[in-house]
Design an enzyme around this catalytic site. Structure first.
Site, PDB file in Angstrom:
ATOM      1  N   SER A  61       0.797  -1.239   0.000  1.00 27.87           N
ATOM      2  CA  SER A  61       0.000   0.000   0.000  1.00 27.87           C
ATOM      3  C   SER A  61       0.823   1.279   0.000  1.00 27.87           C
ATOM      4  CB  SER A  61      -0.940   0.020   1.204  1.00 27.87           C
ATOM      5  OG  SER A  61      -2.050  -0.778   0.936  1.00 27.87           O
ATOM      6  N   LYS A  64       0.390   3.435  -2.939  1.00 27.23           N
ATOM      7  CA  LYS A  64      -0.779   4.320  -3.089  1.00 27.23           C
ATOM      8  C   LYS A  64      -0.387   5.799  -3.011  1.00 27.23           C
ATOM      9  CE  LYS A  64      -3.731   0.668  -1.189  1.00 27.23           C
ATOM     10  NZ  LYS A  64      -4.426   0.160   0.021  1.00 27.23           N
ATOM     11  N   TYR A 188      -3.954  -2.650 -10.173  1.00 26.55           N
ATOM     12  CA  TYR A 188      -3.794  -2.362  -8.738  1.00 26.55           C
ATOM     13  C   TYR A 188      -2.847  -3.376  -8.071  1.00 26.55           C
ATOM     14  CZ  TYR A 188      -5.056  -2.403  -3.779  1.00 26.55           C
ATOM     15  OH  TYR A 188      -5.000  -2.424  -2.406  1.00 26.55           O
ATOM     16  N   TYR A 240      -4.632   3.383   8.068  1.00 28.42           N
ATOM     17  CA  TYR A 240      -5.991   2.826   8.197  1.00 28.42           C
ATOM     18  C   TYR A 240      -6.607   3.212   9.541  1.00 28.42           C
ATOM     19  CZ  TYR A 240      -3.604   0.214   4.632  1.00 28.42           C
ATOM     20  OH  TYR A 240      -2.847  -0.122   3.561  1.00 28.42           O
ATOM     21  N   VAL A 258       1.163  -3.864   3.768  1.00 31.42           N
ATOM     22  CA  VAL A 258       1.140  -5.171   4.427  1.00 31.42           C
ATOM     23  C   VAL A 258       2.400  -6.012   4.143  1.00 31.42           C
ATOM     24  CG1 VAL A 258      -1.369  -5.355   4.699  1.00 31.42           C
ATOM     25  CG2 VAL A 258      -0.292  -6.221   2.608  1.00 31.42           C
TER      26      VAL A 258
HETATM   27  N1  GLU Z   1      -2.331  -5.215  -1.933  1.00 30.21           N
HETATM   28  C1  GLU Z   1      -2.865  -5.165  -0.607  1.00 30.21           C
HETATM   29  C2  GLU Z   1      -4.362  -5.426  -0.645  1.00 30.21           C
HETATM   30  O1  GLU Z   1      -4.984  -4.946  -1.528  1.00 30.21           O
HETATM   31  C3  GLU Z   1      -2.557  -3.829  -0.023  1.00 30.21           C
HETATM   32  C4  GLU Z   1      -2.958  -3.706   1.425  1.00 30.21           C
HETATM   33  C5  GLU Z   1      -1.930  -2.989   2.258  1.00 30.21           C
HETATM   34  O2  GLU Z   1      -0.763  -2.967   1.973  1.00 30.21           O
HETATM   35  O3  GLU Z   1      -2.327  -2.449   3.298  1.00 30.21           O
HETATM   36  O4  GLU Z   1      -4.931  -6.087   0.168  1.00 30.21           O
END
Ligand code: GLU
Length: 307
Positions: A61, A64, A188, A240, A258
């Site tokens: 993430s 992003k 994505y 988050y 993650v």
């Molecule tokens: N590729 C992961 C997902 O979509 C990203 C989540 C993350 O890194 O927090 O679940």
């Protein structure tokens, strides 16, 4: 500064509680949880690293931040009709708010928001071109052409995409996505599967620490106002439903993934990347957060002061 970075790496190397490696993307579960890396790139051009700072890991993430920057470059403020700017207070892959808010994701850093952002970047391009654009941007800000996608991670996430596919189909049903769901998800998952080391990531984040200028090259990446706004979103939404906790403990704009990485920005000072694959119950790197907490306590570089 190098002594401090070494100190942090030593402390984390000896930590007993290391969190739990993500296994909902099976390919990530093979990563050795004993690893820890840290790298600091300062606005005056210095780099301080320790531990596994040159080992590539899945940035997940953290990507992003880069896709948000690209989308804002392409669409400017009209992006905000597709995605909001408020913390969600929900887990990264939650679907509940989407129903209450007509399929418009709360912010660009939860999964639904990032899927909406990549859908926006895809406008007028083939998925392959969009992927090329994302990778080129990351290579450009990191000043490193070796950065690549980890195709095994992307394939693993595609094979286990039910949750993200649900989010995307739900948004599509509200007319919020312009492209085919699997094409959006494929793009994505690849952006999340970019592999970078702490050193590469710290370098890539430097433009956010220096009013939008990529310091070593002196090239402007974004306007100062945009850098400030991206940092605000990282502060409010980058972890988050634990974003408040991260602000409380660390007090820096940050984005976690993650894969166990965190990119944190100390405006006017530098960009710090940490990596340790074990996660806490919110999906944020356990030791990565501890390392950043130790870093701000010792440097006083939190945006909230020197205490
Ligand atoms: N590729 C992961 C997902 O979509 C990203 C989540 C993350 O890194 O927090 O679940």
């Amino acid at each position: 500064m190098q002594d401090l970075i070494n100190d942090i790496a030593d402390t984390m190397a000896n930590a007993e509680r290391r969190g739990k490696v993500a296994d909902y993307i099976p390919e990530l579960s093979y990563v050795d949880p004993k690893q820890f890396g840290i790298s600091l790139a300062t606005v005056d051009g210095k780099v301080y690293s320790a531990g596994c700072a040159t080992t590539p890991f899945s940035i997940q993430s953290i990507s992003k931040v880069f896709t948000l920057t690209i989308a804002l470059g392409q669409m400017g403020d009209s992006l905000w009709s597709k995605v909001g700017r408020e913390p969600s207070g929900d887990p990264f892959n939650s679907i509940v708010q989407l129903e209450h808010e007509s399929g418009k994701p709360r912010n660009p850093f939860i999964n639904a928001g990032a899927i909406a952002v990549v859908d926006a970047i895809m406008m007028g391009h083939e998925p392959k071109e969009t992927l090329g654009e994302i990778l080129n941007f990351v290579r450009y800000v990191a000043d490193d052409d070796r950065i690549c996608f980890d195709h095994a991670v992307a394939a693993s996430e595609m094979a286990h995409r039910d949750r993200n596919a649900s989010l995307a189909h739900f948004m599509k049903a509200f007319g919020r996505l312009d492209h085919d769901v699997d094409k959006v998800l494929g793009t994505y998952f690849h952006q999340c599967a970019i592999a970078m080391s702490c050193e590469q990531l710290a370098h890539a984040g430097l433009f956010l620490a220096s009013d939008g200028i990529n310091k070593p090259s002196g090239i402007r990446v974004v306007a100062p106002q945009r850098a400030r706004r991206i940092n605000s979103l990282m502060m409010m939404c980058g972890h988050y439903d634990a974003s408040g906790e991260f602000a409380f403990r660390v007090g820096l704009p940050g984005k976690s993934g993650v894969g166990g990485g965190i990119l944190a920005i100390s405006p006017s000072h530098g960009s710090i990347a940490v990596w340790s694959p074990g996660l806490d119950s919110y999906g944020n790197s356990l030791l990565g957060t501890q390392a950043l907490e130790m870093f701000v306590q010792r440097t006083g570089w939190s945006v909230f002061g020197h205490y």
